[in-house]
Design a protein around this motif. Sequence first.
Motif, PDB file in Angstrom:
ATOM      1  N   LEU A 282       0.931  -1.259   0.046  1.00 41.50           N
ATOM      2  CA  LEU A 282       0.022  -0.209  -0.142  1.00 41.50           C
ATOM      3  C   LEU A 282       0.956   1.255  -0.022  1.00 41.50           C
ATOM      4  CD1 LEU A 282      -3.061   0.916   0.104  1.00 41.50           C
ATOM      5  CD2 LEU A 282      -2.911   0.664   2.809  1.00 41.50           C
ATOM      6  N   ARG A 283       0.619   2.035  -1.076  1.00 42.10           N
ATOM      7  CA  ARG A 283       1.450   3.440  -1.162  1.00 42.10           C
ATOM      8  C   ARG A 283       0.633   4.441  -1.321  1.00 42.10           C
ATOM      9  NH1 ARG A 283       4.016   0.253  -5.251  1.00 42.10           N
ATOM     10  NH2 ARG A 283       5.901  -0.631  -4.677  1.00 42.10           N
ATOM     11  N   ALA A 284       0.701   5.502  -0.121  1.00 42.18           N
ATOM     12  CA  ALA A 284      -0.240   6.527  -0.448  1.00 42.18           C
ATOM     13  C   ALA A 284      -1.760   6.463  -0.569  1.00 42.18           C
ATOM     14  CB  ALA A 284       0.232   7.609  -1.402  1.00 42.18           C
ATOM     15  N   GLY A 285      -2.185   5.394   0.078  1.00 34.96           N
ATOM     16  CA  GLY A 285      -3.952   4.967  -0.379  1.00 34.96           C
ATOM     17  C   GLY A 285      -3.965   4.061  -1.737  1.00 34.96           C
ATOM     18  N   GLU A 286      -3.006   3.741  -2.457  1.00 34.98           N
ATOM     19  CA  GLU A 286      -3.120   2.904  -3.763  1.00 34.98           C
ATOM     20  C   GLU A 286      -2.524   1.408  -3.391  1.00 34.98           C
ATOM     21  OE1 GLU A 286      -2.017   4.907  -7.062  1.00 34.98           O
ATOM     22  OE2 GLU A 286      -3.405   6.489  -6.875  1.00 34.98           O
TER      23      GLU A 286
END
Length: 306
Positions: A282-286
């Motif tokens: 999970l990166r910055a909500g994605e």
Amino acid sequence: MPTRRPKLTFRSAKRNVRVDSRPRDVQLRGRRGVALKLRNTAVKVSEGSLPTGHPTGGGVGTAGLGSSTPVPASQVLLEVQDLPPGYGKKEVLHGISLQLAKGEVASLLGHNGAGKSTTMRTIVGGVRNTTGHILFEGQDIGRRSVAERLRLGIAYVEPRGILPGLTVKDNLALAQNVLSRRQSGASTQDALDLFPDLRPRLRHRAGALSGGQRQMLALAMAIIGSPSLLMLDEPLLGLAPRLAQGLLKVIRNILDDLSASMLLVEQNVKAALELSERTYILRAGELSPPMSSDQVLREGDFWSII
């Protein structure tokens, strides 16, 4: 002459782990009311820390790691579709979707603030979801309360998942009461047999416990419900390395004997990958597509993909 401790083999979907211990049988009740025997180590709680430092910034990405095999529809326990929730007007997650199979252990990794805890809290009902869908055992539970989701068999364990103003005994009694409508479950005594260091502290305020003891109490409260889905939010936080290894073995035994699935968030990336079959980043909500945890382990530089 001192008695030698026998060697036990703890079952694991990925490998067998051998550890010196004094075995004790603990009775848990599965979701169909069947008595389950769990052989476990006596978990002693102490303060300490695990090395969680890591480089910041970008990395090589996940392009070369590929995806894991999709979950067959008949084996799906949890399915999350297009979650956009956040706090107030701030959107934290950007349409994420994931699947968890029955009996599967999956890890959810990412830097602090990426949205990992928000994802778990949304699944359990602590954060409101307005447009996405959460399916658990084929049911859409998006409009169900937290208490209803707990009784369905979803457990969320976090470092703050206790009531610090209540005693240890009252925290366990509260968990027993909330989950009393479930057809089966472990008793308070079963939970204390797993974590005997809590027994002499039953009359202590939970807020006076050490960080490690709070983790044990939160996990003991979840076990009472014999959940089919166990979501652990940094369970190794504040634990000395030796205790953390013992806790991981107990968690694996619980999962095996209850046929439970687990979604794991953990800053100790290597421990999370070794315990899980699949990994989401999970990166910055994605959210990335799911990857084989074994394949990520073979890459060696875990933090470079997060």
